[in-house]
Design a protein around this motif. Sequence first.
Motif, PDB file in Angstrom:
ATOM      1  N   SER A 243      -0.397  12.017  10.919  1.00 43.40           N
ATOM      2  CA  SER A 243       0.818  11.188  10.800  1.00 43.40           C
ATOM      3  C   SER A 243       0.728  10.051  11.840  1.00 43.40           C
ATOM      4  O   SER A 243       0.316  10.306  12.991  1.00 43.40           O
ATOM      5  CB  SER A 243       2.055  12.069  11.040  1.00 43.40           C
TER       6      SER A 243
ATOM      7  N   ALA B 280       2.667   9.482   6.675  1.00 45.56           N
ATOM      8  CA  ALA B 280       1.954  10.783   6.725  1.00 45.56           C
ATOM      9  C   ALA B 280       0.743  10.694   5.822  1.00 45.56           C
ATOM     10  O   ALA B 280       0.865  10.413   4.616  1.00 45.56           O
ATOM     11  CB  ALA B 280       2.866  11.917   6.272  1.00 45.56           C
TER      12      ALA B 280
ATOM     13  N   GLU C 163       6.546   4.779   9.796  1.00 46.95           N
ATOM     14  CA  GLU C 163       5.824   6.067  10.020  1.00 46.95           C
ATOM     15  C   GLU C 163       5.265   6.531   8.681  1.00 46.95           C
ATOM     16  O   GLU C 163       5.982   6.642   7.680  1.00 46.95           O
ATOM     17  CB  GLU C 163       6.763   7.142  10.579  1.00 46.95           C
TER      18      GLU C 163
ATOM     19  N   THR D 284       2.595   6.029  13.167  1.00 45.80           N
ATOM     20  CA  THR D 284       3.682   5.040  13.092  1.00 45.80           C
ATOM     21  C   THR D 284       3.118   3.655  13.436  1.00 45.80           C
ATOM     22  O   THR D 284       2.507   3.489  14.504  1.00 45.80           O
ATOM     23  CB  THR D 284       4.823   5.393  14.060  1.00 45.80           C
TER      24      THR D 284
END
Length: 538
Positions: free
Chosen positions: A487, A456, A454, A489
Amino acid sequence: MIVVYEVAVGADDIDLYIVEPEEVISDTDIPIEEEEGTNEVIRDDGDGSEEETPSNEEEEVTDSVEEDAPASEEVAEENENTDTEEEVVAEEQETDSGEGVPWNEEEIVVEEESPDSVEEEPEEVTPTTEEAEPKTEEKETNTEEETPSSDVPEDNTDTNIDPLPSSPFPINESPVAVANGSPINGEAPLKVSFNAIDSSDDKAIVSYIWDFKDGQTASTVDTEHTFVEAGNYEVTLLVKDEEGISALDVIIIKVTGPENTAPVAKASADKTSGTVPLEVAFTGSGLTDDTGVTGYSWDFKDGNGSDQSDASHTFETAGTYAVELTVTDAEGLTNTETVSITVESKNTAPVAKASADRTSGTVPLEVAFTGSGLTDDTGVTGYSWDFKDGNGFEQSDASHTFETAGIYEVELTVTDAEGLTSTETVSITVESKENTAPVAKASADKTSGTVPLEVAFTGSGLTDDSGITGYSWDFKDGNGSDQSDASHTFETAGTYAVELTVTDAEGLTNTETVSVIVEEQESSPEEDNTDTNINSAS
């Protein structure tokens, strides 16, 4: 011989008191004795014989006594001087001087009879009506009582009645008038209290008459009166007694008028300013004065005037005039008041003059405006700027910043003292700056890791001259975002060249890439030890 009659005071008819004399027997040789209360007279000649004087000779005897006896003449003169009705006692009998009254060449002495000298009691003779009438005619004085005049008293003394040897009868005396007042001087209206309580009479006062000499009277002992006009008043009090005799007293009351004060002029005008020719209506009649205003005098200060209380005047020349009103009262006192009149030339509209330190530029454009350079015949009283972008200003000089490109016809409006206006325009051109593409700035909190990874991403840190209007992220795994910050993932191992594209207000774009390496989970020793952190060749 003296014959004495007793008459009651105030008797209407004395004839009733005149009786016939009776003979009186006396032991004395010479004196003639008269019995009290009778008119009989006895005379002794000296030889023992008695002679009775007849009653019808009474007038002759009386005249003889008046002519021959000086003492009787003195009594008559005294009666005339006192102006009374009482009988007077003969002085020679009181002094007992021995001086006799000659009659028939014999000396006769008249004295009061004593009880021892009377041998025989005489009978009282009451005169009849017939006897009384002729006797009344013999008298020189009418004995009827008359009311005396208050001006010249009348002599009512009966000179034919001989004086009494005893005390005189009481007579009526004139009353005494005494007029009192308080206060006796002062300012009008003056209220004065009058009284006559100090007036007196030997009998009784029956009437009081006040004359205030202003047309008003009163008839009581005590009274009040108000004098409303100034002057000297000789107030009289007239009193009368019960027999009509009067007396007069005077009291002077001095009444003064109020002290005069100067009038107060009140000048006003329907207008106090204007342009030529200016007609003004003046008013001066609104004042009052204690004695009354008798004169008005206006001075318009341009060589003209008026003597009316209210006046109208036209001013033909511009200027300021201190117009005066002078008023005069009945006693000559004066007072002056001034009213100012401003006369101006005919007005013309002002001419606005607007200017700016710059008339063009790119946004943001700040411009300084000037409008204070103009003049006007009456004077400018107002300024109003309109910048045509929704803003304005009310000062003669102003500053303004234009934030948007465009052409602005800025207006300045000026107003003079009489409300006349004028407007002038100044044009301002505001241009945009030349646009440049924005510069994208992309970053990630981590650029490598194992799946799932993940990350950001941040793209909001950039600036642009016209402003960023759009953001677009491409994560290169089939996903994306239109937020400035995002954000994501990553689920599959690989190397991802994530792109951020930004767009400004004029459509210009810019792209920046950030690389993210996603690796598989580590394997056992038997597995391949390939370094997953090495980016694959692009």
